[in-house]
Motif scaffolding. Structure first.
Motif: not given
Length: 694
Positions: A293-322
């Motif tokens: 359970a601890v490993a699954s939560l850590a993996e979910s937290l890491r994946m959420r970080y990656e997802e938010l980092r990708g979303f933030h980069g798209a905002q900075q480049s102006g490439d936003r999903p329509a």
């Protein structure tokens, strides 16, 4: 008792002489009949009340000392011991054993076993041969010690062996149970029952917390679904396009999914650390689930970080999903995470419930195994203690031991035979004396003149001493003179009574024969003649006449011949030397003469004699033997009863008196003959009667 002693005094000569003869005979018979003296021999065995011990008190079965004593005496007389004793060397060749058809039964009957009031058991026997008796007693004692006492000690050794085997058996069972307990404890993840209970408590707490988390998570899921619904509705409006640009850290800080994952990760990490401190087995299921359970939560937290980092980069480049709103996407993603957590949490709860059931069964099994181990340990400890105690106490002194063997001894009482003879003689003498006393007591013979007046109520006219016999010089003359004076005293009383009323014909009778009536008649008639009275002595005892012998006259012709008319009265009457005394003897008796007493011949004869004599003394037959006296009594003026001391019986005298009184005969009283006097007379009376001056 006084009456018996008085009766014995009357017959003391007979009692003494008969007792001596009977006692001598009884003693001789007892001496011959008594078996030879027996010799007794005994052995002494000490039987302790409690078994001696050196240190420990063993748990051997025990009974009361009284029962134990009775058991030992019974075992000594058992067939097992007696047969073993008879089989010993030299016993079968003894004469006292060889002559018996059943030696065992004979030995059981002769053998004596007793304790008395002590711990000493006495084994004894009596017999004619002291050496043989001692040999037999020792054989029985040895057989008892071998067959009973040694067998008892052997049973103690066998008991020790059984205890040792039992102790080894319990030790093996304990080892097996402890190994089983260790395996169950390892499978349960605990070293003992207490650790298993603690682990079960932790699993229960974990299960409760997981259920609470499930309830909270379900509440969060409902909120997330509501949020997704609202965001989806808002995304369709133009205002959604004006989503404000956020920085990466601000985006993470404002992201609810990250906040939720961080909180869950912190909570599960704390729980994992707690389980690791208790459960050291890495493969334990509950520990593995928490780690996953601890490993699954850590993996979910890491994946959420990656997802938010990708979303933030798209905002900075102006490439936003329509067509995709970040808030709606984040809310949807968060809802998926919550639903995944719910699935994981439900699986965890199911696993915990299964583990809880398994832990309960394992805990119960451990509890049962521990109880069995405790019980087996207690029993094994008790058996081990008894083994140790019995091992030590086997070296203690025996409970039963021989104190003194049997030795040949003399008879218990060397004088026993003589004592028995003396006792037989004394008993016989006492019995004879008692019988004589009782016989004399039952006879009720008259001993003194006072008994006639006191017991029978008959007046005593006089008392005559014993007639003198032999020639002993002056003493005999004095006794004869005393007798004459006593008879004269009776005569004086008779003459005195004749002055008051006519008393011419006096009948002298007695109750039975041999009571001195004929002697009294002769003495009284002689005394009347000495007084100058013309007297006739008439013998009317026709069946047993005695007057002719006492007066030294011929028997016939006499009264019988006169009554039969064979002779005249004058021819039948004989003159005597004591003139004026004449005697008419009885004559030759027959049935005709006896019948004449009841006819007119006898009354006419008496009437004729009244005219010739002043006094007629009639010697009649005993009143209780024949009826002649009762017929004669109707023709006399009075009667005198003759009583002889130590011969006459009071009941007979009383009955004779009653018979005469019933017929109306005037009874002047009784004259007691043979009264006691001082054998040598008193000095004064002797000198007076002999005419010697003192």
């Amino acid at each position: 008792m006084p009456a018996l002693l008085r009766a014995l005094r009357l017959r003391w000569k007979l009692a003494v002489s008969g007792a001596i003869l009977l006692g001598a005979a009884a003693g001789a018979v007892a001496f011959v009949a008594m078996p030879p003296a027996e010799y007794s021999s005994r052995s002494l065995v000490h039987v302790a009340e409690k078994r001696p011990r050196d240190l420990f008190e063993t748990r051997e079965s025990g009974v009361s000392y009284a029962i134990y004593q009775h058991t030992q005496t019974t075992l000594i007389r058992s067939n097992k011991v007696l047969e073993a004793a008879l089989k010993k060397s030299g016993i079968g060749s003894l004469e006292m054993v060889r002559s018996r058809t059943d030696p065992v039964a004979w030995l059981r009957e002769r053998l004596r076993t007793e304790f008395g009031n002590s711990e000493i058991l006495t084994i004894s026997m009596s017999g004619g041969n002291p050496e043989a008796v001692a040999t037999v007693v020792n054989a029985v004692t040895e057989a008892y010690l071998e067959q009973i006492v040694r067998q008892e000690e052997q049973e103690r050794v066998e008991r020790l062996e059984r205890l040792e085997q039992l102790f080894e058996k319990y030790q093996e069972e304990l080892r097996a149970k402890r190994e089983d307990y260790r395996e169950q404890a390892q499978s349960a993840g605990a070293s003992d029952q207490k650790g298993s209970a603690l682990r079960q408590q932790m699993v229960a707490e974990h299960l409760g917390q997981s259920r609470r988390e499930l309830v909270q998570l379900q509440s969060e899921i409902r909120k997330a679904r509501a949020e997704v619904t609202v965001l989806a509705e808002d995304a369709a409006t133009p205002a959604a396009a004006a989503h404000r640009d956020l920085g990466f850290e601000g985006l993470i800080g404002r992201d609810p999914v990250v906040a939720k994952l961080r909180a869950d990760l912190a909570e599960y990490s704390g729980r994992l650390e707690q389980v690791r401190r208790i459960v050291r087995n890495p493969g334990e299921p509950s520990r593995k689930r928490l780690e996953q359970a601890v490993a699954s939560l850590a993996e979910s937290l890491r994946m959420r970080y990656e997802e938010l980092r990708g979303f933030h980069g798209a905002q900075q480049s102006g490439d936003r999903p329509a067509a995709r709103d970040p808030g709606l996407e984040q809310a949807g993603r968060y809802l998926e995470i919550l639903e995944e957590q719910e699935r994981i949490l439900r699986e965890e709860i199911a696993s915990l419930e299964q583990e809880m059931g398994t832990l309960g069964i394992q805990s119960l099994d451990l509890h049962w195994v521990e109880d069995e181990i405790d019980l087996s340990t207690e029993v094994a400890r008790a058996v081990g203690s008894e083994v140790r105690a019995v091992t030590v106490e086997l070296e203690a002194p025996p409970r039963i031991r021989l104190l003194e063997p049997a030795k040949p001894q003399g008879p218990a009482d060397p004088m026993e035979r003589y004592k028995f003879c003396a006792m037989a003689a004394v008993a016989s003498m006492g019995a004879f004396v008692g019988l004589v006393s009782l016989w004399e007591f039952r006879a009720q013979r008259i001993d003194a003149t006072a008994e006639v007046a006191g017991r029978l109520g008959i007046g005593v006219v006089g008392a005559l001493p014993t007639s003198p016999r032999g020639d002993r010089g002056g003493a005999t003359a004095v006794r004869r003179r005393a007798l004459i004076e006593s008879v004269d005293a009776v005569r004086t009383a008779l003459l005195r009574a004749s002055q008051v009323e006519p008393l011419q014909v006096i009948m002298v009778t007695s109750a039975t024969k041999g009571e001195g009536k004929s002697s009294l008649s002769c003495h009284l008639a002689t005394s009347l003649a000495r007084a100058g009275r013309r007297t006739l002595l008439l013998d009317c005892d026709l069946r047993s006449p005695a007057i002719h012998l006492l007066m030294d006259e011929p028997l016939a012709p006499g009264l019988c011949e006169v009554l039969r008319g064979e002779v005249a009265l004058d021819d039948a009457v004989h003159a005597t030397a004591a003139s004026p005394l004449e005697v008419l003897p009885a004559g030759c008796c027959d049935a005709a003469a006896v019948d004449a007493l009841a006819r007119e011949e006898f009354p006419r004869l008496i009437q004729d004699l009244r005219g010739r004599y002043e006094f007629i003394i009639v010697d009649s037959a005993p009143a209780l033997i024949v009826t002649d006296t009762l017929m004669l009594s109707q023709h006399v003026d009075a009667a005198l009863l003759s009583v002889l001391r130590l011969v006459s019986r009071a009941p007979d005298v009383g009955e004779a008196y009653e018979r005469l009184a019933t017929l109306g005969v005037r009874i002047l009283g009784a004259v007691v003959s043979g009264v006691r006097d001082d054998p040598n007379l008193s000095d004064d009376r002797y000198h007076y009667l002999s005419g010697v001056k003192r």
